[in-house]
Design an enzyme around this catalytic site. Structure first.
Site, PDB file in Angstrom:
ATOM      1  CE1 TYR A 199      -4.030   2.057   0.560  1.00 33.17           C
ATOM      2  CE2 TYR A 199      -2.672   3.212   2.167  1.00 33.17           C
ATOM      3  CZ  TYR A 199      -3.825   3.136   1.397  1.00 33.17           C
ATOM      4  OH  TYR A 199      -4.759   4.158   1.464  1.00 33.17           O
ATOM      5  CE  LYS A 251      -3.460   4.708  -1.666  1.00 34.94           C
ATOM      6  NZ  LYS A 251      -4.564   5.206  -2.511  1.00 34.94           N
TER       7      LYS A 251
END
Length: 281
Positions: A178, A182
């Site tokens: 993740y 990002k």
């Protein structure tokens, strides 16, 4: 359900016939739940036309049913177009955008919001999970912008917002994939802003901390199981990282997303934090 193209089907709209909206139009991915759904409700209350995409058809149907206009009444005919869309599939996104353009004739704002989270480290992640998170969070955003941007360029103006997360600028445990995605989205925001600022296209990112969404509930549930905590205890522990000892709400993010997309007209390439102070600690 009326088929638009093989990868995009209308699941609900506010009237039987597609009627072009004279006002501004926003396209939101990941619109069925959490931040996407809250942002859809915000734009509806402000009177905007809505193109809403999500893979979760039943939840998207519920979100559409919850939308009201500025006067609190049901939306006028043709103001919302809700479509099944898989952001991992480029053709699905192209079908959604084509349907939105056919319905409204223009797309003024894009909130590239769809994303997923999985708990993992660089040593625990499987190849399959890495590909899933990268394809959803990075390829999905790239595909969506690729489909919408040509229309904004033809129109001579546009505003794009990428849901980037506080993990653009901080690291969190057990969040390898993740955080990787990002971080990539943070750089994509800057690169696109530089490429298109002379075309009157603004590209910004919103960087939420932990927001009380289904994604957060899943991540905290996994943490609670590993740590031997109850879900309530996991939420309380997470809340201590932020102002007010709580998680943020989707509505708080939606208010900022609306402001950045519509009103922050001298901002491009910026990363707007709404992280409850975690980056200051």
């Amino acid at each position: 359900m009326a088929e638009i193209e093989a990868m995009g089907a209308v699941i609900q709209e506010a009237g039987a016939e597609a009627k072009p909206c004279g006002g501004k139009v926003v396209l939101i991915t990941g619109a069925a739940t959490g931040i996407g759904a809250a942002t859809a409700r915000k734009f509806a209350r402000e009177g905007y036309g809505l193109i809403l995409g999500d893979y979760n058809v039943s939840a998207l149907d519920d979100t559409v049913a919850s939308l009201v206009g500025p006067d609190g009444a049901a939306l006028p005919s043709g103001q919302v177009l809700a479509l099944r869309c898989d952001v991992c599939d480029k053709e699905s996104i192209k079908a959604m955008v084509a349907a939105g353009m056919a319905h409204f004739g223009h797309i003024d704002y894009l909130f590239a919001n769809a994303g997923i989270h999985r708990n993992n480290t660089i040593l625990s992640i499987s190849d399959e999970e890495l590909e899933l998170v990268v394809r959803t969070n990075v390829f999905g955003v790239v595909y969506t912008i690729q489909a919408v941007l040509p229309h904004m360029l033809e129109q001579g103006a546009g505003s794009v917002l990428i849901n980037c997360s506080d993990q653009w600028y901080i690291g969190k445990k057990n969040s390898f994939a993740y955080g990787l995605t990002k971080g990539a989205l943070g750089q994509i925001t800057r690169s696109l802003a530089v490429d298109y600022m002379d075309k009157n296209i603004r590209i910004n990112a919103i960087c939420p901390g932990t927001i009380d969404t289904p994604i957060a509930a899943r991540a905290l549930g996994n943490y609670a199981e590993r740590a031997g905590l109850s879900l309530e205890e996991a939420y309380k522990e997470e809340g201590t990282l932020f102002i007010g000892n709580r998680l943020g709400t989707p509505d708080e993010v939606a208010d900022m997303a609306f402001f950045i997309l519509v009103h922050a007209t001298f901002s491009t390439g910026s990363h707007f934090g709404i992280d409850g102070g975690i980056s200051a600690s």
